[in-house]
Design a protein around this motif. Sequence first.
Motif, PDB file in Angstrom:
ATOM      1  N   MET A   1      16.638  27.494  28.434  1.00  0.00           N
ATOM      2  CA  MET A   1      16.041  26.309  29.236  1.00  0.00           C
ATOM      3  C   MET A   1      16.172  26.515  30.686  1.00  0.00           C
ATOM      4  O   MET A   1      15.309  26.224  31.465  1.00  0.00           O
ATOM      5  CB  MET A   1      16.507  25.013  28.683  1.00  0.00           C
ATOM      6  CG  MET A   1      16.006  23.718  28.942  1.00  0.00           C
ATOM      7  SD  MET A   1      16.609  22.289  28.303  1.00  0.00           S
ATOM      8  CE  MET A   1      18.083  21.902  29.610  1.00  0.00           C
ATOM      9  N   ALA A   2      17.253  26.535  31.188  1.00  0.00           N
ATOM     10  CA  ALA A   2      17.844  26.868  32.593  1.00  0.00           C
ATOM     11  C   ALA A   2      17.042  27.672  33.243  1.00  0.00           C
ATOM     12  O   ALA A   2      16.507  27.672  34.301  1.00  0.00           O
ATOM     13  CB  ALA A   2      19.400  26.947  32.462  1.00  0.00           C
ATOM     14  N   PHE A   3      16.892  29.002  32.508  1.00  0.00           N
ATOM     15  CA  PHE A   3      16.017  30.145  32.854  1.00  0.00           C
ATOM     16  C   PHE A   3      14.900  29.609  33.412  1.00  0.00           C
ATOM     17  O   PHE A   3      14.041  29.961  34.335  1.00  0.00           O
ATOM     18  CB  PHE A   3      16.085  31.189  31.664  1.00  0.00           C
ATOM     19  CG  PHE A   3      15.293  32.205  32.330  1.00  0.00           C
ATOM     20  CD1 PHE A   3      15.600  33.287  33.251  1.00  0.00           C
ATOM     21  CD2 PHE A   3      13.836  32.546  31.456  1.00  0.00           C
ATOM     22  CE1 PHE A   3      14.602  34.235  33.612  1.00  0.00           C
ATOM     23  CE2 PHE A   3      13.245  33.341  31.782  1.00  0.00           C
ATOM     24  CZ  PHE A   3      13.330  34.385  32.647  1.00  0.00           C
ATOM     25  N   TRP A   4      14.150  29.154  32.273  1.00  0.00           N
ATOM     26  CA  TRP A   4      12.546  28.501  32.577  1.00  0.00           C
ATOM     27  C   TRP A   4      12.488  27.581  33.788  1.00  0.00           C
ATOM     28  O   TRP A   4      11.584  27.596  34.608  1.00  0.00           O
ATOM     29  CB  TRP A   4      11.895  28.107  31.433  1.00  0.00           C
ATOM     30  CG  TRP A   4      11.592  29.223  30.564  1.00  0.00           C
ATOM     31  CD1 TRP A   4      12.040  29.399  29.118  1.00  0.00           C
ATOM     32  CD2 TRP A   4      10.611  30.023  30.761  1.00  0.00           C
ATOM     33  NE1 TRP A   4      11.267  30.486  28.785  1.00  0.00           N
ATOM     34  CE2 TRP A   4      10.591  31.051  29.477  1.00  0.00           C
ATOM     35  CE3 TRP A   4       9.966  30.616  31.734  1.00  0.00           C
ATOM     36  CZ2 TRP A   4       9.965  32.192  29.279  1.00  0.00           C
ATOM     37  CZ3 TRP A   4       9.300  31.909  31.572  1.00  0.00           C
ATOM     38  CH2 TRP A   4       9.109  32.585  30.405  1.00  0.00           C
ATOM     39  N   ALA A   5      13.565  26.685  33.771  1.00  0.00           N
ATOM     40  CA  ALA A   5      13.772  25.658  34.680  1.00  0.00           C
ATOM     41  C   ALA A   5      13.890  26.507  36.096  1.00  0.00           C
ATOM     42  O   ALA A   5      13.198  25.860  37.204  1.00  0.00           O
ATOM     43  CB  ALA A   5      14.903  24.648  34.630  1.00  0.00           C
ATOM     44  N   ALA A   6      14.755  27.434  36.382  1.00  0.00           N
ATOM     45  CA  ALA A   6      14.924  28.238  37.356  1.00  0.00           C
ATOM     46  C   ALA A   6      13.603  28.796  37.999  1.00  0.00           C
ATOM     47  O   ALA A   6      13.443  28.830  39.292  1.00  0.00           O
ATOM     48  CB  ALA A   6      16.366  28.930  37.289  1.00  0.00           C
ATOM     49  N   ILE A   7      13.127  29.519  36.931  1.00  0.00           N
ATOM     50  CA  ILE A   7      11.890  30.316  37.285  1.00  0.00           C
ATOM     51  C   ILE A   7      10.748  29.096  37.944  1.00  0.00           C
ATOM     52  O   ILE A   7      10.194  29.466  38.794  1.00  0.00           O
ATOM     53  CB  ILE A   7      11.121  30.888  35.998  1.00  0.00           C
ATOM     54  CG1 ILE A   7      12.385  31.967  35.507  1.00  0.00           C
ATOM     55  CG2 ILE A   7       9.796  31.537  36.373  1.00  0.00           C
ATOM     56  CD1 ILE A   7      11.947  33.016  36.176  1.00  0.00           C
ATOM     57  N   GLY A   8      10.778  27.953  37.358  1.00  0.00           N
ATOM     58  CA  GLY A   8       9.765  26.946  37.538  1.00  0.00           C
ATOM     59  C   GLY A   8       9.962  26.586  39.095  1.00  0.00           C
ATOM     60  O   GLY A   8       9.169  26.274  39.778  1.00  0.00           O
ATOM     61  N   LEU A   9      11.464  26.479  39.201  1.00  0.00           N
ATOM     62  CA  LEU A   9      11.768  25.840  40.558  1.00  0.00           C
ATOM     63  C   LEU A   9      11.522  26.907  41.803  1.00  0.00           C
ATOM     64  O   LEU A   9      11.201  26.544  42.875  1.00  0.00           O
ATOM     65  CB  LEU A   9      13.222  25.424  40.616  1.00  0.00           C
ATOM     66  CG  LEU A   9      13.678  24.460  41.582  1.00  0.00           C
ATOM     67  CD1 LEU A   9      13.057  23.197  41.389  1.00  0.00           C
ATOM     68  CD2 LEU A   9      15.163  24.164  41.307  1.00  0.00           C
ATOM     69  N   ALA A  10      11.498  28.078  41.409  1.00  0.00           N
ATOM     70  CA  ALA A  10      11.576  29.214  42.212  1.00  0.00           C
ATOM     71  C   ALA A  10      10.098  29.513  42.520  1.00  0.00           C
ATOM     72  O   ALA A  10       9.858  29.687  43.781  1.00  0.00           O
ATOM     73  CB  ALA A  10      12.315  30.472  41.893  1.00  0.00           C
ATOM     74  N   PHE A  11       9.241  29.450  41.534  1.00  0.00           N
ATOM     75  CA  PHE A  11       7.926  30.105  41.850  1.00  0.00           C
ATOM     76  C   PHE A  11       7.038  29.188  41.590  1.00  0.00           C
ATOM     77  O   PHE A  11       5.838  29.426  41.644  1.00  0.00           O
ATOM     78  CB  PHE A  11       7.631  31.281  40.682  1.00  0.00           C
ATOM     79  CG  PHE A  11       8.717  32.378  40.864  1.00  0.00           C
ATOM     80  CD1 PHE A  11       8.496  33.316  42.078  1.00  0.00           C
ATOM     81  CD2 PHE A  11       9.360  32.952  39.988  1.00  0.00           C
ATOM     82  CE1 PHE A  11       9.578  34.437  42.184  1.00  0.00           C
ATOM     83  CE2 PHE A  11      10.450  33.831  40.167  1.00  0.00           C
ATOM     84  CZ  PHE A  11      10.416  34.616  41.256  1.00  0.00           C
ATOM     85  N   ASN A  12       7.625  28.019  41.406  1.00  0.00           N
ATOM     86  CA  ASN A  12       6.367  26.926  41.179  1.00  0.00           C
ATOM     87  C   ASN A  12       5.253  27.119  40.296  1.00  0.00           C
ATOM     88  O   ASN A  12       3.988  26.535  40.547  1.00  0.00           O
ATOM     89  CB  ASN A  12       5.896  26.525  42.649  1.00  0.00           C
ATOM     90  CG  ASN A  12       5.902  24.954  42.815  1.00  0.00           C
ATOM     91  OD1 ASN A  12       6.181  24.282  42.070  1.00  0.00           O
ATOM     92  ND2 ASN A  12       5.523  24.518  44.084  1.00  0.00           N
ATOM     93  N   THR A  13       5.788  27.427  39.107  1.00  0.00           N
ATOM     94  CA  THR A  13       4.825  27.738  38.083  1.00  0.00           C
ATOM     95  C   THR A  13       4.727  26.632  37.274  1.00  0.00           C
ATOM     96  O   THR A  13       6.007  26.202  36.679  1.00  0.00           O
ATOM     97  CB  THR A  13       5.192  29.087  37.263  1.00  0.00           C
ATOM     98  OG1 THR A  13       6.460  29.009  36.855  1.00  0.00           O
ATOM     99  CG2 THR A  13       4.494  30.249  37.792  1.00  0.00           C
ATOM    100  N   ARG A  14       3.620  26.069  36.709  1.00  0.00           N
ATOM    101  CA  ARG A  14       3.728  24.769  35.927  1.00  0.00           C
ATOM    102  C   ARG A  14       4.113  25.152  34.553  1.00  0.00           C
ATOM    103  O   ARG A  14       5.022  24.247  34.173  1.00  0.00           O
ATOM    104  CB  ARG A  14       1.949  24.483  35.715  1.00  0.00           C
ATOM    105  CG  ARG A  14       1.695  23.674  36.950  1.00  0.00           C
ATOM    106  CD  ARG A  14       0.161  23.316  36.832  1.00  0.00           C
ATOM    107  NE  ARG A  14      -0.408  24.667  36.731  1.00  0.00           N
ATOM    108  CZ  ARG A  14      -1.757  24.764  36.428  1.00  0.00           C
ATOM    109  NH1 ARG A  14      -2.506  23.629  35.941  1.00  0.00           N
ATOM    110  NH2 ARG A  14      -2.456  25.859  36.481  1.00  0.00           N
TER     111      ARG A  14
END
Lengths: 222, 230
Positions: free
Chosen positions: B72-85
């Motif tokens: 969950m933290a991994f996807w959250a970090a990816i989402g925060l970094a690359f702004n992917t919905r």
Amino acid sequence: MIAAARCLLRRDLLLALRRPSDVGTALLFFVIVASLFPLGIGAEPNLLRSIAPGVIWVAALLSSMLSLSRLFAADHADGTLEQMLLGVSPLGVIAAAKVLAHWLVSGLPLVAIAPLIALQYDLPAALYGTLALSLLLGTPVLSLIGAIGAALTLGLRGGGVLLSLLVLPLYVPVLIIGAGSVDMASAGLAPDGQLMLLAALLVVAAVFAPLAIAAALRISTE
Amino acid sequence: MRWFWFASPQTFFPLAGSIARWCAVGAALLAAAGLYVGFFVAPTDAQQGEAYRIIFIHVAAAWMSMLLYVVMAFWAAIGLAFNTRLSAMMASALAPTGALFTFIALWTGALWGRPTWGAYWVWDARLTSELILLFLYLGFMALQAAIDDPRRADRAGALLAIVGVVNVPIIYYSVQWWNTLHQGASVSLTRAPSMASTMLTGMLLMALAFWLYSIAASLARVRCIIKERE
């Protein structure tokens, strides 16, 4: 950059000084919570002596959390926070200055008053030093971690309760190590290891928390 | 790149549907096999009697509870970094499943602790950290639920998940840090496991079943979130 931080620190401290009751409430809360425990569980001296470090630490935790919701709320309400976000100085430095001010008015008095509570609990005088030192190292960590939660819950409905739900689980390592250091000292062992762990937590939090606070402020105000 | 093609919620939606279906079928089959091995094939433990059989659910649930927080933290970090919905949606879809497994691990642990330790709950470091993990999941979900704007909810939750992920290694190393009641890990990659091979088979089958269930449940949930938002 440093000048901006110093200016902000001075301003926050002045604001706190002009409104001494805000600071006093959190401190009074600390004293009252700690005084309630003997009323609830009985005044058996040996029992009190053994629970004293934990009670003092839990009371410090709750008291430092109480004042968190005020950390950014006033600046957010009157638009000062947006000006800080738009300003030239890095947001992390601003966040660090605000947290330092918060700790100076809410954490440092706890360190000073803790020996008084320890006296109530009949804690041996030899432990006062360890207790004060552990609080001195631990309460800034509480302010730093708590500020992340305060920034995230900025302007949300039910923010205060939500803030405690977010922040209290993250406080647990500090509580365990902080109370553990006093417990170790009361068992006649050297608390150095625990105190160093606390210092390590402080260093890590001081480096990374301002960045997280800055990110959280950006998220909350956009 | 096909990977990025599927990063869009629209194209991911049908793929998630078929993956979720196959994983759900696989999870059901593996769970049936794992439970059969656990309850009928594996021998009775010499010290703990029949009560130990709860580990087939307990251990796998505890593994998943910790792993899912990291995912969950991994996807959250990816989402925060690359702004992917889609990444942020994945993070919020994983949280309820993770909380469920944390709760199951605590619950089965309590049922196991009563006959073995003589108490439903002890303040052991591992139990306590698992409880804190549950609070972290609940805090994550409460924060997202409190924010109306989905974009801010995603980003605020992501930051909280990244801050909270610091807790997961503390859980893992707590056994070494505080020498307490909970038995050390019986399964490790570096040495032979200290249990009968049928027990290990049952446990691994259950772990795989829980993996597939988590994938199926979170993908089904992410489909709901996509439908809700897009």
